[in-house]
Design an enzyme around this catalytic site. Structure first.
Site, PDB file in Angstrom:
ATOM      1  N   LYS A   1     -58.813 -73.874  54.918  1.00 29.46           N
ATOM      2  CA  LYS A   1     -58.079 -72.615  54.871  1.00 29.46           C
ATOM      3  C   LYS A   1     -58.284 -71.883  56.198  1.00 29.46           C
ATOM      4  O   LYS A   1     -59.404 -71.813  56.689  1.00 29.46           O
ATOM      5  CB  LYS A   1     -58.655 -71.789  53.705  1.00 29.46           C
ATOM      6  CG  LYS A   1     -57.658 -70.969  52.960  1.00 29.46           C
ATOM      7  CD  LYS A   1     -58.239 -70.464  51.640  1.00 29.46           C
ATOM      8  CE  LYS A   1     -57.319 -69.440  51.048  1.00 29.46           C
ATOM      9  NZ  LYS A   1     -57.692 -69.059  49.690  1.00 29.46           N
TER      10      LYS A   1
ATOM     11  N   GLU B   1     -57.559 -65.283  33.110  1.00 32.78           N
ATOM     12  CA  GLU B   1     -57.479 -63.945  32.521  1.00 32.78           C
ATOM     13  C   GLU B   1     -57.685 -63.969  31.004  1.00 32.78           C
ATOM     14  O   GLU B   1     -58.339 -63.073  30.458  1.00 32.78           O
ATOM     15  CB  GLU B   1     -56.138 -63.290  32.855  1.00 32.78           C
ATOM     16  CG  GLU B   1     -55.994 -62.838  34.304  1.00 32.78           C
ATOM     17  CD  GLU B   1     -55.680 -63.956  35.287  1.00 32.78           C
ATOM     18  OE1 GLU B   1     -55.411 -65.090  34.825  1.00 32.78           O
ATOM     19  OE2 GLU B   1     -55.696 -63.720  36.510  1.00 32.78           O
TER      20      GLU B   1
ATOM     21  N   ARG C   1     -50.867 -62.102  31.272  1.00 30.50           N
ATOM     22  CA  ARG C   1     -51.337 -63.405  30.795  1.00 30.50           C
ATOM     23  C   ARG C   1     -52.193 -63.283  29.536  1.00 30.50           C
ATOM     24  O   ARG C   1     -52.269 -64.178  28.723  1.00 30.50           O
ATOM     25  CB  ARG C   1     -52.244 -64.027  31.867  1.00 30.50           C
ATOM     26  CG  ARG C   1     -51.599 -64.837  32.896  1.00 30.50           C
ATOM     27  CD  ARG C   1     -51.202 -66.178  32.313  1.00 30.50           C
ATOM     28  NE  ARG C   1     -50.289 -66.839  33.191  1.00 30.50           N
ATOM     29  CZ  ARG C   1     -50.660 -67.556  34.247  1.00 30.50           C
ATOM     30  NH1 ARG C   1     -51.932 -67.735  34.514  1.00 30.50           N
ATOM     31  NH2 ARG C   1     -49.752 -68.107  35.005  1.00 30.50           N
TER      32      ARG C   1
END
Ligand SMILES: Cc1ncc(C[n+]2csc(CCOP(=O)(O)OP(=O)(O)O)c2C)c(N)n1
Length: 628
Positions: free
Chosen positions: A280, A363, A391
């Site tokens: 990344k 979540e 969610r």
């Protein structure tokens, strides 16, 4: 912009390049991303990591016939650049410009939109099965980050893939980072594969084979590539048990290895998982040094990576208040679903490391985990963005509210999120929480009131939620200590007899401006800070319903099912038929853009409220100044 990049109008142009040119193109794309995003902001780190991976995919496959799905789809900038959007790329995340995520309406190469994590594998499987049923031959490739595999939906899909199709390619883009460092057993499992002593050997082997095949005839190249890819077959118990052939891990920055591997996998008659290792932030030292910051950010200096330091944000105010409250009450614990940075809990963690829980991008689990802790006497605080709490609607209902458990939901980014667009706007939370019995739902006008609301919530016997927006707090003078508010009681800031204006949470400045304008024209305007969306202060509403000609409600939420709707229902149930001018977002998905401009466009303004309310007032009486 580099010459190679300038020559790319579509994936077909890429297919004309040789490996060396493609490697040079990758560097040109990196430089272009670093420079462009320094002005627009965006997901720099993730996109710098997948340049070669995306080039290789577009080199081997043919979109839009073949289908590419990217989990979250925050890492699709190279895909956008290669698929006819290079010239518009500088408009990314800008008003009227390109969206920062895949968007089906934006381009035929974007076969599936996303912004929330964990959806790529399920949607890809749906496309693969649809292809099989139609007798099609196209390839379906789903790219998902290592953190996307901490999400339950990814595993629900994995559980189902081998039973449903013989042809699906899943790419695990492993950079060991979520936004923060990836956490949990899956992260450790991936790490073990990567650090396995055999990996280095396989990695070198694959590189040597690909180096050797360079310059030979196409047939030989393909045969050798197959051998190379087979040589890389590395049994990973986990994915093999799910019925996917596991390949890798391979170097996600080595274009020849990536390309030859995809060419091989394309012809395999079995679902496969390719484990690709990427870095990344590759190519930009500040992003490598500060992974979290460069996951996604606003404008920065393209040389140093420095950003302007701003005022305190709502997230920071929340987290520092929570640290204080946790000092006073040892039952308070904080839970995040992979968002310690975004929610501010990064600031809580060092003060209370044992009472801080990052559960991954999960979540639903976060909420049920909180419910479990609450049954044992803890006071869990779930810090979850409004859009991501969607969610966990069922766990909020079934596991928290139905069981009357005292869990507090602190919903960051409640309201229009701005640049991120419709996947990230938090415009539905009032509608989805308001109908849940026993829920106490609040919205603060400033950071001092946020602290009071948090203290209030932590004193309640059941569930509660507080919504606050993205961005800086108003910056008011703080009381020395937070106070418990009377539940369900609004705060009347100014009395008035012609109109009652309710400004919910951070929309209060609009209510005050409207009142000032009406007052200057001789109307008598009451201003009310509702504080509680639920329970609604019907007593105060009733009091004004007997006096005023109209109500005005301001909310940063969809009008349908929102706070204004709650006021309408409250008045109707009491038998009042006073008109309510409801200022909020219309019944449609709102595009990305600057918050102020979008408010203008959709009528969340003082002017819009004024023009709707004045005719209601005029019918009742002439403005006092005019009359006198
Ligand atoms: C349901 C949901 N929760 C939280 C987020 C916020 N989020 C965006 S990207 C991200 C991390 C993704 O990590 P990974 O999948 O490994 O991709 P990477 O950014 O490392 O390429 C998170 C947590 C989200 N998009 N969706």
């Amino acid at each position: 912009m580099g010459a190679l990049l300038e020559s790319i109008q579509s994936p077909a142009d890429l297919k004309r390049l040789n490996y060396a040119q493609m490697a040079a193109l990758a560097e040109e794309i990196r430089e272009f991303l670093i420079q462009t995003l320094s002005k627009t902001g965006g997901h720099l780190g993730p996109n710098l990591g997948v340049v070669e991976l995306t080039l290789a995919m577009h080199y081997v496959f043919n979109t839009p016939i073949d289908k590419f799905l990217f989990d979250v789809s925050h890492q699709v900038y190279t895909h956008k650049i290669l698929t006819g959007r290079r010239e518009r790329f500088e408009t990314i995340r800008q008003p009227g410009g390109l969206n920062g995520f895949m968007l089906r309406t934006e381009c035929e190469h974007d076969c599936y939109g996303a912004g929330h994590a964990g959806t790529a594998l399920s949607a890809a499987l749906g496309m693969a099965v649809a292809r099989d049923m139609a007798g099609g031959t196209e390839n379906v490739v789903a790219v998902a980050g290592d953190a996307a595999f901490t999400n339950g939906i990814s595993f629900e899909a994995l559980n189902n893939i081998a039973e449903q199709t013989k042809r699906l390619i899943v790419v695990l883009n492993d950079n060991e980072w979520s936004i923060d460092r990836n956490v949990g057993a899956i992260a450790r499992y991936f790490h073990r594969i990567v650090t396995n002593e055999h990996y280095q050997h396989l990695h070198d082997f694959s590189r040597r084979v690909v180096q050797k095949i360079g310059g030979q005839t196409a047939v030989k190249v393909i045969r050798r590539a197959e051998e190379a890819a087979k040589g890389m077959l590395w049994p990973s118990m986990l994915f093999e048990e799910f019925g996917l052939d596991y390949y890798g891990p391979i170097d996600g920055h080595n274009l020849p290895v990536l390309i030859e591997t995809f060419k091989f996998l394309k012809n395999i008659d079995h679902p496969v998982l390719l484990h690709v290792l990427t870095q990344k932030g590759r190519g930009f030292q500040p992003a490598l040094d500060l992974q979290k910051k460069f996951h996604g950010l606003g404008p920065y200096d393209p040389e140093t990576g420095k950003t302007a330091s701003g005022q305190q944000t709502w997230s920071e105010a929340f987290a520092t208040t929570l640290s204080d409250l946790a000092n006073q009450d040892s039952r308070v614990v904080a839970i995040t679903a992979a968002m310690p940075n975004g929610t501010g809990l990064d600031l809580f963690r060092p003060h209370h490391p044992k009472r801080y829980f990052d559960v991954g991008i999960a979540e639903e689990h976060a909420v049920i985990f909180a419910a479990g802790m609450a049954t044992r006497g803890f006071r869990p605080v779930c810090a979850i963005y409004s859009t991501f709490l969607q969610r966990a609607f069922d766990p909020v209902v079934h596991d928290v509210a139905l069981q009357k458990l005292p869990v507090l939901f602190c919903m960051d980014r409640a309201g229009l999120s701005g640049d991120d667009g419709p996947t990230h706007h938090g415009l539905f939370d009032i509608a989805y929480l308001r109908g849940i019995p026993d829920m106490v739902l609040m919205a603060p006008t400033d950071e001092d009131e946020l602290a009071d609301m948090m203290k209030t919530a932590l004193s309640l016997p059941g569930p509660s939620a507080i919504r606050y927006p993205r961005g800086p707090v108003p910056g008011v003078t703080r009381k020395p200590a937070a106070e418990i508010l009377p539940v369900g009681k609004a705060c009347v800031l100014a009395d008035g007899s012609d109109v009652a204006i309710l400004g919910l949470g951070h929309m209060m400045p609009l209510a005050l401006d409207l009142a000032a304008r009406l007052e200057s024209e001789g109307y008598s305007a009451a201003v009310i800070n509702p504080r509680f969306i639920k329970p609604l202060d019907v007593e105060t509403l009733g009091h004004f319903a007997r006096r005023v000609a109209a109500f005005v409600t301001f909310e940063d939420h969809v009008r349908m099912g929102g706070f204004g709707s709650a006021v309408l229902e409250g008045l109707e149930e009491m038998g009042y038929s006073v008109p309510v001018v409801r200022i909020g977002w219309p019944d449609q998905f709102i595009e990305h853009g600057k918050v102020d401009a979008l408010r203008q466009k959709y009528g969340l303004t003082v002017a819009a409220a004024y023009s709707q309310v004045v005719p209601l007032l005029s019918r009742r009486q002439r403005p006092k100044l005019v009359a006198s």
